[in-house]
Design a protein around this motif. Sequence first.
Motif, PDB file in Angstrom:
ATOM      1  N   SER A 206       0.832  -1.208   0.000  1.00 25.47           N
ATOM      2  CA  SER A 206       0.000   0.000   0.000  1.00 25.47           C
ATOM      3  C   SER A 206       0.865   1.256   0.000  1.00 25.47           C
ATOM      4  CB  SER A 206      -0.955  -0.003   1.193  1.00 25.47           C
ATOM      5  OG  SER A 206      -0.245  -0.065   2.412  1.00 25.47           O
ATOM      6  N   GLU A 207       1.981   1.234   0.710  1.00 25.46           N
ATOM      7  CA  GLU A 207       2.887   2.390   0.705  1.00 25.46           C
ATOM      8  C   GLU A 207       3.553   2.546  -0.658  1.00 25.46           C
ATOM      9  OE1 GLU A 207       4.054   2.384   5.466  1.00 25.46           O
ATOM     10  OE2 GLU A 207       4.992   0.957   4.083  1.00 25.46           O
ATOM     11  N   MET A 208       3.901   1.433  -1.290  1.00 29.54           N
ATOM     12  CA  MET A 208       4.441   1.483  -2.646  1.00 29.54           C
ATOM     13  C   MET A 208       3.397   2.016  -3.626  1.00 29.54           C
ATOM     14  SD  MET A 208       7.641   0.477  -2.759  1.00 29.54           S
ATOM     15  CE  MET A 208       7.895  -0.082  -4.452  1.00 29.54           C
ATOM     16  N   GLU A 209       2.156   1.637  -3.428  1.00 33.04           N
ATOM     17  CA  GLU A 209       1.082   2.093  -4.297  1.00 33.04           C
ATOM     18  C   GLU A 209       0.922   3.611  -4.199  1.00 33.04           C
ATOM     19  OE1 GLU A 209      -2.826  -0.303  -5.560  1.00 33.04           O
ATOM     20  OE2 GLU A 209      -2.765   0.311  -3.443  1.00 33.04           O
ATOM     21  N   GLN A 210       0.983   4.125  -2.991  1.00 32.73           N
ATOM     22  CA  GLN A 210       0.908   5.573  -2.803  1.00 32.73           C
ATOM     23  C   GLN A 210       2.108   6.266  -3.448  1.00 32.73           C
ATOM     24  OE1 GLN A 210       0.490   6.279   1.400  1.00 32.73           O
ATOM     25  NE2 GLN A 210      -1.367   5.053   1.552  1.00 32.73           N
ATOM     26  N   ALA A 211       3.285   5.656  -3.311  1.00 36.73           N
ATOM     27  CA  ALA A 211       4.488   6.216  -3.930  1.00 36.73           C
ATOM     28  C   ALA A 211       4.355   6.223  -5.453  1.00 36.73           C
ATOM     29  CB  ALA A 211       5.713   5.415  -3.505  1.00 36.73           C
ATOM     30  N   PHE A 212       3.791   5.145  -5.995  1.00 35.91           N
ATOM     31  CA  PHE A 212       3.585   5.045  -7.438  1.00 35.91           C
ATOM     32  C   PHE A 212       2.704   6.182  -7.930  1.00 35.91           C
ATOM     33  CE2 PHE A 212       1.423   3.416 -11.221  1.00 35.91           C
ATOM     34  CZ  PHE A 212       2.481   2.902 -11.960  1.00 35.91           C
ATOM     35  N   GLU A 213       1.673   6.482  -7.176  1.00 31.06           N
ATOM     36  CA  GLU A 213       0.769   7.582  -7.549  1.00 31.06           C
ATOM     37  C   GLU A 213       1.490   8.927  -7.526  1.00 31.06           C
ATOM     38  OE1 GLU A 213      -2.474   7.228  -4.844  1.00 31.06           O
ATOM     39  OE2 GLU A 213      -3.288   5.408  -5.796  1.00 31.06           O
ATOM     40  N   SER A 214       2.574   9.007  -6.751  1.00 27.10           N
ATOM     41  CA  SER A 214       3.344  10.252  -6.669  1.00 27.10           C
ATOM     42  C   SER A 214       4.496  10.299  -7.662  1.00 27.10           C
ATOM     43  CB  SER A 214       3.893  10.438  -5.246  1.00 27.10           C
ATOM     44  OG  SER A 214       2.839  10.593  -4.317  1.00 27.10           O
ATOM     45  N   GLY A 215       4.657   9.248  -8.472  1.00 28.85           N
ATOM     46  CA  GLY A 215       5.676   9.290  -9.520  1.00 28.85           C
ATOM     47  C   GLY A 215       6.782   8.274  -9.410  1.00 28.85           C
ATOM     48  N   PHE A 247       5.153  -5.823  -5.259  1.00 25.66           N
ATOM     49  CA  PHE A 247       4.664  -4.666  -5.991  1.00 25.66           C
ATOM     50  C   PHE A 247       5.408  -4.491  -7.308  1.00 25.66           C
ATOM     51  CE2 PHE A 247       4.348  -0.223  -7.191  1.00 25.66           C
ATOM     52  CZ  PHE A 247       2.990  -0.002  -7.084  1.00 25.66           C
ATOM     53  N   VAL A 248       6.730  -4.653  -7.282  1.00 23.16           N
ATOM     54  CA  VAL A 248       7.520  -4.508  -8.509  1.00 23.16           C
ATOM     55  C   VAL A 248       7.141  -5.579  -9.526  1.00 23.16           C
ATOM     56  CG1 VAL A 248       9.850  -4.668  -9.463  1.00 23.16           C
ATOM     57  CG2 VAL A 248       9.443  -3.329  -7.397  1.00 23.16           C
ATOM     58  N   LEU A 249       7.012  -6.827  -9.066  1.00 17.55           N
ATOM     59  CA  LEU A 249       6.670  -7.913  -9.987  1.00 17.55           C
ATOM     60  C   LEU A 249       5.236  -7.797 -10.493  1.00 17.55           C
ATOM     61  CD1 LEU A 249       8.383 -10.994  -8.288  1.00 17.55           C
ATOM     62  CD2 LEU A 249       9.254  -9.548 -10.136  1.00 17.55           C
ATOM     63  N   GLY A 250       4.355  -7.213  -9.695  1.00 15.84           N
ATOM     64  CA  GLY A 250       2.951  -7.127 -10.065  1.00 15.84           C
ATOM     65  C   GLY A 250       2.563  -5.860 -10.796  1.00 15.84           C
ATOM     66  N   ARG A 275      13.634 -12.886 -16.272  1.00 12.80           N
ATOM     67  CA  ARG A 275      12.416 -13.444 -16.869  1.00 12.80           C
ATOM     68  C   ARG A 275      11.164 -12.683 -16.441  1.00 12.80           C
ATOM     69  NH1 ARG A 275      14.314 -19.653 -15.709  1.00 12.80           N
ATOM     70  NH2 ARG A 275      15.494 -19.959 -17.647  1.00 12.80           N
ATOM     71  N   MET A 276      11.127 -12.273 -15.187  1.00 14.87           N
ATOM     72  CA  MET A 276       9.925 -11.627 -14.674  1.00 14.87           C
ATOM     73  C   MET A 276       9.769 -10.184 -15.167  1.00 14.87           C
ATOM     74  SD  MET A 276       8.209 -13.847 -12.930  1.00 14.87           S
ATOM     75  CE  MET A 276       8.761 -15.017 -14.194  1.00 14.87           C
ATOM     76  N   LYS A 277      10.845  -9.414 -15.178  1.00 13.78           N
ATOM     77  CA  LYS A 277      10.747  -8.006 -15.572  1.00 13.78           C
ATOM     78  C   LYS A 277      11.110  -7.778 -17.029  1.00 13.78           C
ATOM     79  CE  LYS A 277       9.416  -5.238 -13.649  1.00 13.78           C
ATOM     80  NZ  LYS A 277       7.974  -4.862 -13.430  1.00 13.78           N
ATOM     81  N   GLY A 278      11.918  -8.645 -17.627  1.00 13.02           N
ATOM     82  CA  GLY A 278      12.298  -8.463 -19.022  1.00 13.02           C
ATOM     83  C   GLY A 278      13.404  -7.436 -19.180  1.00 13.02           C
ATOM     84  N   VAL A 279      14.009  -7.420 -20.362  1.00 13.20           N
ATOM     85  CA  VAL A 279      15.191  -6.575 -20.569  1.00 13.20           C
ATOM     86  C   VAL A 279      14.863  -5.088 -20.598  1.00 13.20           C
ATOM     87  CG1 VAL A 279      16.505  -8.350 -21.750  1.00 13.20           C
ATOM     88  CG2 VAL A 279      15.016  -6.854 -23.078  1.00 13.20           C
ATOM     89  N   ASP A 280      13.607  -4.719 -20.835  1.00 13.35           N
ATOM     90  CA  ASP A 280      13.279  -3.299 -20.883  1.00 13.35           C
ATOM     91  C   ASP A 280      12.872  -2.731 -19.523  1.00 13.35           C
ATOM     92  OD1 ASP A 280      10.939  -4.737 -20.805  1.00 13.35           O
ATOM     93  OD2 ASP A 280       9.837  -3.438 -22.180  1.00 13.35           O
ATOM     94  N   ARG A 281      12.867  -3.563 -18.475  1.00 13.40           N
ATOM     95  CA  ARG A 281      12.542  -3.081 -17.132  1.00 13.40           C
ATOM     96  C   ARG A 281      13.557  -3.553 -16.089  1.00 13.40           C
ATOM     97  NH1 ARG A 281       9.756  -0.134 -19.488  1.00 13.40           N
ATOM     98  NH2 ARG A 281       7.626   0.570 -19.070  1.00 13.40           N
ATOM     99  N   LEU A 282      14.681  -4.117 -16.534  1.00  6.99           N
ATOM    100  CA  LEU A 282      15.714  -4.575 -15.595  1.00  6.99           C
ATOM    101  C   LEU A 282      17.061  -3.990 -16.011  1.00  6.99           C
ATOM    102  CD1 LEU A 282      16.317  -6.391 -13.114  1.00  6.99           C
ATOM    103  CD2 LEU A 282      16.928  -8.203 -14.747  1.00  6.99           C
ATOM    104  N   CYS A 283      17.684  -3.262 -15.088  1.00 10.86           N
ATOM    105  CA  CYS A 283      19.003  -2.665 -15.330  1.00 10.86           C
ATOM    106  C   CYS A 283      20.076  -3.430 -14.578  1.00 10.86           C
ATOM    107  CB  CYS A 283      19.031  -1.215 -14.848  1.00 10.86           C
ATOM    108  SG  CYS A 283      17.823  -0.118 -15.627  1.00 10.86           S
ATOM    109  N   LEU A 284      21.262  -3.483 -15.164  1.00  8.65           N
ATOM    110  CA  LEU A 284      22.437  -3.928 -14.427  1.00  8.65           C
ATOM    111  C   LEU A 284      23.111  -2.697 -13.834  1.00  8.65           C
ATOM    112  CD1 LEU A 284      24.063  -6.559 -16.834  1.00  8.65           C
ATOM    113  CD2 LEU A 284      22.404  -6.925 -14.997  1.00  8.65           C
ATOM    114  N   VAL A 285      23.506  -2.792 -12.576  1.00  8.84           N
ATOM    115  CA  VAL A 285      24.242  -1.709 -11.913  1.00  8.84           C
ATOM    116  C   VAL A 285      25.440  -2.305 -11.193  1.00  8.84           C
ATOM    117  CG1 VAL A 285      22.177  -0.279 -11.608  1.00  8.84           C
ATOM    118  CG2 VAL A 285      22.879  -1.844  -9.785  1.00  8.84           C
TER     119      VAL A 285
END
Length: 400
Positions: A206-215, A247-250, A275-285
Motif C-alpha cells: 500500500s505504501e508502494m502504491e501511494q508512492a507510485f501515484e506520486s511518480g 509490488f515490482v513484480l505485479g 524473466r519476470m521483468k524483461g530486458v526493458d525493465r531490468l538494469c544492471l548496476v
Amino acid sequence: MKLVIQNARVILRDRILDNAAVVCDGGRITAVLGEGDGVVPSTDGKRIDLGGRYLSPGFIDIHVHGGLGADFMDGSQEAIELSCSAHLQHGVTTLFPTTTTASDEQILRTIDAVKGARETPTGKWPLPRIEGIHLYGPYFATEKSGCHNKEACRVPMPAEFERYFQTGLIRIATCAAELEGSGAFYRAARDRGCLVTCGHSNSSWSEMEQAFESGMRHVDHFWCAMSSVQSVRARLGTPMQGSMLEFVLGTPEMSTEVIADGWHLSPELLRFAWRMKGVDRLCLVSDCNRALDMPPGRYLFGDAEDGGWILSDGMVGRGLDGGLASSVVALDNMVRHMHTAVGVPLVDAVRMASLTPAERTGIAEEVGEIAAGKRADFVVLTNQLQVDQVLVGGKIALTN
C-alpha cells in the motif's frame, strides 16, 4: 572527425551483426552496415579494424559510488574524476555519481564537485559522460540502511531536498516510500524529470502504491536492503501484506536493477529477475565503491566524516559484521556474469547495461545503442568479453 569501425560483431538492441561496420562523423553514428548493406565507405578520417571482436554500446551505470580509492562523497573534484576514470576503464561511458547518507553540507559539497567535473574537467584522466547525480540517501529507513551510516538517515524535508533539485544536477532520486514526507519528495523529483526510485526501504504494497501515484517508478538493487512480506508483517502486524518485491513484480510499469557480481545474488535469482521483468525493465548496476581496482583491504564507504568501514577481498565488499555491502567490481563484470554464469543472451546482458538504463533515465535519444543518430560511445570487447577499447564521442579514450 570521420571514423569507420569495420570487421566488427556489432551488438544491437535485439541481435548481433557479424562482419559489420559502423560509420561515424562528428562524434555521432551515421550508419550501421551489415553484410549485404553495401560497401564500407572510404574515409579520410580514422579507420579501426576490430578483427571480429565485439562492438558494444558504451555501458551506463545509474548506481555507482566510487573506484580506484576514491568515493564520490569525498566531495572533491579530483575524487569525482578519479572515480569516473576508474569506471571508464571498464567500459562505462555514461554514469550517474551516487551519493550516500550524509549531512546536508556534505551532499552539497559533492554536488558542487560533480558540477566542476562536468563543466571544467581538469584533464588528468579520460572521463565518461556525467549525465547527472543519483541522489541516493539520506532518505532511507534506518533498519534497511545496510552499509550506509544509520545516524545520517532522515525523513525528506522540502527545505533540504529542494536545494538539491534546484542545482539542476539531480537526475535520479531515491527515497524510502514509508517515510513521512516521501510523497512530496517523489512529486518534486517527478516534476523535474528524474527517475524516481524507492530504496533502502521496508515499505508495504500500500505504501508502494501511494508512492507510485506520486511518480515512483523504480526500485534499487532488487532483494538487497528491501522489504519482504515477513519484514512488513513485523512492522505492521497482521494480516500479511505485500512488500516491495511483490509490488515490482505485479506492476508492469515498475523497473528495477540487480547487482550481478556473483556474490549478491545467485544465478537463479538473476534469471528470475530477467524473466519476470524483461530486458526493458531490468538494469544492471555496479553499486561499486572505492575498492574497485584496489588491493584487498579495509575501505571507507562514503565520506571521511560520516562513512563506515567495509572489507574487500577483491571480489565483494562486506561490512565489519560479515554481511554483504557494496560491490567492488564494475559493470563489465556484471555483463560477463549475466551471460556466462546466468545464461542470459549477450544481447540482453548488454542491453540491460546500456539501452535500458538510458531509457529509464530519459537519455535514450542520445545514448544506449548502436544506431544512426546516437552518440558514438562504444566498448570494444574481446571474445571473452574483456574490455579492449573504449570510445567516447568517436574518440578513443582507452586502449588496454
